[in-house]
Design a protein around this motif. Sequence first.
Motif, PDB file in Angstrom:
ATOM      1  N   LEU A  27       0.809  -1.217   0.000  1.00  0.00           N
ATOM      2  CA  LEU A  27       0.000   0.000   0.000  1.00  0.00           C
ATOM      3  C   LEU A  27       0.840   1.264   0.000  1.00  0.00           C
ATOM      4  O   LEU A  27       0.462   2.268  -0.600  1.00  0.00           O
ATOM      5  N   GLN A  28       1.981   1.238   0.671  1.00  0.00           N
ATOM      6  CA  GLN A  28       2.815   2.432   0.784  1.00  0.00           C
ATOM      7  C   GLN A  28       3.848   2.558  -0.333  1.00  0.00           C
ATOM      8  O   GLN A  28       4.546   3.566  -0.420  1.00  0.00           O
ATOM      9  N   GLN A  29       3.934   1.552  -1.195  1.00  0.00           N
ATOM     10  CA  GLN A  29       4.896   1.573  -2.298  1.00  0.00           C
ATOM     11  C   GLN A  29       4.382   2.450  -3.442  1.00  0.00           C
ATOM     12  O   GLN A  29       3.184   2.482  -3.716  1.00  0.00           O
ATOM     13  N   GLU A  30       5.308   3.132  -4.099  1.00  0.00           N
ATOM     14  CA  GLU A  30       4.941   3.865  -5.309  1.00  0.00           C
ATOM     15  C   GLU A  30       4.723   2.853  -6.420  1.00  0.00           C
ATOM     16  O   GLU A  30       5.477   1.876  -6.540  1.00  0.00           O
ATOM     17  N   ILE A  31       3.713   3.086  -7.253  1.00  0.00           N
ATOM     18  CA  ILE A  31       3.427   2.125  -8.319  1.00  0.00           C
ATOM     19  C   ILE A  31       4.467   2.201  -9.440  1.00  0.00           C
ATOM     20  O   ILE A  31       4.615   1.261 -10.208  1.00  0.00           O
ATOM     21  N   TYR A  32       5.181   3.295  -9.516  1.00  0.00           N
ATOM     22  CA  TYR A  32       6.364   3.454 -10.361  1.00  0.00           C
ATOM     23  C   TYR A  32       7.176   4.572  -9.730  1.00  0.00           C
ATOM     24  O   TYR A  32       6.627   5.380  -8.960  1.00  0.00           O
ATOM     25  N   PRO A  33       8.475   4.641  -9.997  1.00  0.00           N
ATOM     26  CA  PRO A  33       9.304   5.669  -9.339  1.00  0.00           C
ATOM     27  C   PRO A  33       8.741   7.073  -9.541  1.00  0.00           C
ATOM     28  O   PRO A  33       8.493   7.501 -10.663  1.00  0.00           O
ATOM     29  N   GLY A  34       8.503   7.751  -8.435  1.00  0.00           N
ATOM     30  CA  GLY A  34       7.970   9.106  -8.485  1.00  0.00           C
ATOM     31  C   GLY A  34       6.466   9.179  -8.669  1.00  0.00           C
ATOM     32  O   GLY A  34       5.904  10.266  -8.733  1.00  0.00           O
ATOM     33  N   GLY A  35       5.800   8.025  -8.753  1.00  0.00           N
ATOM     34  CA  GLY A  35       4.355   7.998  -8.966  1.00  0.00           C
ATOM     35  C   GLY A  35       3.579   7.944  -7.662  1.00  0.00           C
ATOM     36  O   GLY A  35       4.148   7.973  -6.574  1.00  0.00           O
ATOM     37  N   ARG A  36       2.282   7.839  -7.783  1.00  0.00           N
ATOM     38  CA  ARG A  36       1.432   7.747  -6.600  1.00  0.00           C
ATOM     39  C   ARG A  36       1.636   6.409  -5.911  1.00  0.00           C
ATOM     40  O   ARG A  36       2.115   5.460  -6.532  1.00  0.00           O
ATOM     41  N   THR A  37       1.256   6.340  -4.651  1.00  0.00           N
ATOM     42  CA  THR A  37       1.366   5.071  -3.927  1.00  0.00           C
ATOM     43  C   THR A  37       0.242   4.137  -4.354  1.00  0.00           C
ATOM     44  O   THR A  37      -0.764   4.574  -4.933  1.00  0.00           O
ATOM     45  N   CYS A  38       0.415   2.874  -4.037  1.00  0.00           N
ATOM     46  CA  CYS A  38      -0.630   1.900  -4.319  1.00  0.00           C
ATOM     47  C   CYS A  38      -1.919   2.301  -3.605  1.00  0.00           C
ATOM     48  O   CYS A  38      -3.004   2.189  -4.174  1.00  0.00           O
ATOM     49  N   GLN A  39      -1.821   2.775  -2.362  1.00  0.00           N
ATOM     50  CA  GLN A  39      -3.016   3.215  -1.622  1.00  0.00           C
ATOM     51  C   GLN A  39      -3.715   4.352  -2.365  1.00  0.00           C
ATOM     52  O   GLN A  39      -4.935   4.342  -2.510  1.00  0.00           O
ATOM     53  N   ALA A  40      -2.960   5.315  -2.855  1.00  0.00           N
ATOM     54  CA  ALA A  40      -3.551   6.433  -3.596  1.00  0.00           C
ATOM     55  C   ALA A  40      -4.216   5.938  -4.879  1.00  0.00           C
ATOM     56  O   ALA A  40      -5.295   6.420  -5.257  1.00  0.00           O
ATOM     57  N   LEU A  41      -3.595   4.973  -5.548  1.00  0.00           N
ATOM     58  CA  LEU A  41      -4.184   4.400  -6.758  1.00  0.00           C
ATOM     59  C   LEU A  41      -5.498   3.705  -6.431  1.00  0.00           C
ATOM     60  O   LEU A  41      -6.505   3.898  -7.119  1.00  0.00           O
ATOM     61  N   LEU A  42      -5.503   2.897  -5.371  1.00  0.00           N
ATOM     62  CA  LEU A  42      -6.733   2.193  -4.986  1.00  0.00           C
ATOM     63  C   LEU A  42      -7.843   3.183  -4.631  1.00  0.00           C
ATOM     64  O   LEU A  42      -9.000   2.991  -5.032  1.00  0.00           O
ATOM     65  N   ASN A  43      -7.493   4.217  -3.887  1.00  0.00           N
ATOM     66  CA  ASN A  43      -8.484   5.236  -3.541  1.00  0.00           C
ATOM     67  C   ASN A  43      -9.074   5.854  -4.809  1.00  0.00           C
ATOM     68  O   ASN A  43     -10.288   6.057  -4.912  1.00  0.00           O
ATOM     69  N   HIS A  44      -8.213   6.157  -5.750  1.00  0.00           N
ATOM     70  CA  HIS A  44      -8.670   6.761  -7.010  1.00  0.00           C
ATOM     71  C   HIS A  44      -9.579   5.799  -7.765  1.00  0.00           C
ATOM     72  O   HIS A  44     -10.658   6.194  -8.236  1.00  0.00           O
ATOM     73  N   ILE A  45      -9.179   4.546  -7.856  1.00  0.00           N
ATOM     74  CA  ILE A  45      -9.958   3.545  -8.592  1.00  0.00           C
ATOM     75  C   ILE A  45     -11.369   3.407  -8.014  1.00  0.00           C
ATOM     76  O   ILE A  45     -12.345   3.379  -8.759  1.00  0.00           O
ATOM     77  N   VAL A  46     -11.465   3.278  -6.695  1.00  0.00           N
ATOM     78  CA  VAL A  46     -12.786   2.990  -6.118  1.00  0.00           C
ATOM     79  C   VAL A  46     -13.743   4.171  -6.226  1.00  0.00           C
ATOM     80  O   VAL A  46     -14.961   3.985  -6.233  1.00  0.00           O
ATOM     81  N   LEU A  47     -13.209   5.373  -6.331  1.00  0.00           N
ATOM     82  CA  LEU A  47     -14.059   6.552  -6.458  1.00  0.00           C
ATOM     83  C   LEU A  47     -14.328   6.933  -7.908  1.00  0.00           C
ATOM     84  O   LEU A  47     -15.232   7.710  -8.204  1.00  0.00           O
ATOM     85  N   LEU A  48     -13.556   6.367  -8.811  1.00  0.00           N
ATOM     86  CA  LEU A  48     -13.576   6.762 -10.212  1.00  0.00           C
ATOM     87  C   LEU A  48     -14.956   6.704 -10.873  1.00  0.00           C
ATOM     88  O   LEU A  48     -15.351   7.686 -11.515  1.00  0.00           O
ATOM     89  N   PRO A  49     -15.727   5.609 -10.766  1.00  0.00           N
ATOM     90  CA  PRO A  49     -17.025   5.622 -11.461  1.00  0.00           C
ATOM     91  C   PRO A  49     -17.921   6.788 -11.035  1.00  0.00           C
ATOM     92  O   PRO A  49     -18.516   7.463 -11.875  1.00  0.00           O
ATOM     93  N   GLU A  50     -17.978   7.041  -9.734  1.00  0.00           N
ATOM     94  CA  GLU A  50     -18.808   8.145  -9.263  1.00  0.00           C
ATOM     95  C   GLU A  50     -18.181   9.501  -9.594  1.00  0.00           C
ATOM     96  O   GLU A  50     -18.873  10.423 -10.026  1.00  0.00           O
ATOM     97  N   ALA A  51     -16.881   9.631  -9.399  1.00  0.00           N
ATOM     98  CA  ALA A  51     -16.214  10.905  -9.669  1.00  0.00           C
ATOM     99  C   ALA A  51     -16.334  11.285 -11.146  1.00  0.00           C
ATOM    100  O   ALA A  51     -16.645  12.442 -11.471  1.00  0.00           O
ATOM    101  N   ASP A  52     -16.098  10.325 -12.026  1.00  0.00           N
ATOM    102  CA  ASP A  52     -16.212  10.632 -13.451  1.00  0.00           C
ATOM    103  C   ASP A  52     -17.659  10.924 -13.839  1.00  0.00           C
ATOM    104  O   ASP A  52     -17.917  11.761 -14.710  1.00  0.00           O
ATOM    105  N   TYR A  53     -18.620  10.258 -13.184  1.00  0.00           N
ATOM    106  CA  TYR A  53     -20.017  10.600 -13.429  1.00  0.00           C
ATOM    107  C   TYR A  53     -20.271  12.051 -13.002  1.00  0.00           C
ATOM    108  O   TYR A  53     -20.921  12.817 -13.720  1.00  0.00           O
ATOM    109  N   ARG A  54     -19.738  12.432 -11.853  1.00  0.00           N
ATOM    110  CA  ARG A  54     -19.899  13.807 -11.393  1.00  0.00           C
ATOM    111  C   ARG A  54     -19.304  14.787 -12.406  1.00  0.00           C
ATOM    112  O   ARG A  54     -19.872  15.848 -12.668  1.00  0.00           O
ATOM    113  N   LEU A  55     -18.143  14.419 -12.967  1.00  0.00           N
ATOM    114  CA  LEU A  55     -17.545  15.254 -14.006  1.00  0.00           C
ATOM    115  C   LEU A  55     -18.485  15.380 -15.206  1.00  0.00           C
ATOM    116  O   LEU A  55     -18.615  16.456 -15.789  1.00  0.00           O
TER     117      LEU A  55
END
Length: 153
Positions: A27-55
């Motif tokens: 969870l605390q690892q960056e998904i690639y050097p200098g990128g977001r953490t795995c936790q940040a990616l998961l947070n983004h993924i789970v909110l994405l359908p609703e967030a993009d709908y809001r957009l």
Amino acid sequence: MNETMNQIGWQIESLKKLFKHVSFFSLQQEIYPGGRTCQALLNHIVLLPEADYRLSQGATEEEIEQFYLYWEKELTSTEMLEARLDLSFSILKDAYKELEPEELAVKTASYWGTKYNQTEWLLVILTHLSHHRSQLFTFLRTEGEQLDVQLFE
């Protein structure tokens, strides 16, 4: 449109299978050097359908930022992530179920200026989800996880 929603649903289910391979350490690892953490990616993924709908409904940049800030504090376990992903997808499905055919053709602009009709927005959501699902899959493979998750039917 049902076909696109079915594909989003299939990706949601495969994402939940991938979530089971994420360790606490990962969870605390960056998904690639200098990128977001795995936790940040998961947070983004789970909110994405609703967030993009809001957009797709004209949400402002500030509204989206506040939406993510609020939920990031709440997403503290794999179970919560899965439940929030299911909720996010349910909100998307319910919203599209209510749209009349003429409403699907209405174009709305994102806060950065891109204009799509509601059918196009659904395709954007599908590709956005697919992109991040691939990032998670690749990250887990580079972490040495043996994955028994199909990316395509």
